[in-house]
Design an enzyme around this catalytic site. Sequence first.
Site, PDB file in Angstrom:
ATOM      1  N   CYS A  35      25.322  27.933  23.662  1.00  0.00           N
ATOM      2  CA  CYS A  35      24.666  27.633  25.279  1.00  0.00           C
ATOM      3  C   CYS A  35      22.885  28.281  24.880  1.00  0.00           C
ATOM      4  CB  CYS A  35      24.846  28.698  25.974  1.00  0.00           C
ATOM      5  SG  CYS A  35      24.272  28.053  27.389  1.00  0.00           S
ATOM      6  N   CYS A  59      21.041  30.504  28.073  1.00  0.00           N
ATOM      7  CA  CYS A  59      21.970  31.299  27.516  1.00  0.00           C
ATOM      8  C   CYS A  59      21.183  32.089  26.699  1.00  0.00           C
ATOM      9  CB  CYS A  59      23.346  31.875  26.447  1.00  0.00           C
ATOM     10  SG  CYS A  59      24.787  30.417  28.185  1.00  0.00           S
TER      11      CYS A  59
END
Length: 147
Positions: free
Chosen positions: A69, A72
């Site tokens: 991600c 993230c």
Amino acid sequence: MSDPIHVVCPQCDAVNRLAQQRLRDAPVCGKCAQALFAGQPLEVDSARFTKHVARNDLPVLVDFWAPWCGPCKMMAPHFAQAAAQLEPAVRLLKVDTERHQELSARFAIRSIPTIALFRGGSEIARQAGAMDARGIAAWVQAQLPHG
């Protein structure tokens, strides 16, 4: 004098009792003698997650993330900076949703990154989307009574 609180050691997971006014005195674990607060988020698996959320009297902020991600990855250093700002008042954990899919399923994590705040073993708030350190700290403080 305030009642003692329970703090789970980030190294050995022992539950320590200590006076609340001692939180900022660099307390160490009674079992392993390591620092109870390092100013860093703690990567946890399912068992450690459960112990830290259920046994800490401190609020616990969890970052649900995944290695693939992009947002993230961008938020990770900010979450670490927030740990340095929020500890020892709040314990910060990281859960890799790829490695610990049972936790993301248990908490119905639908998008990542998602941060969730727990107190007394129960989730009290959650926020999806990447945030910077200042935003994370402000969000947490807004969720907690008495700042």
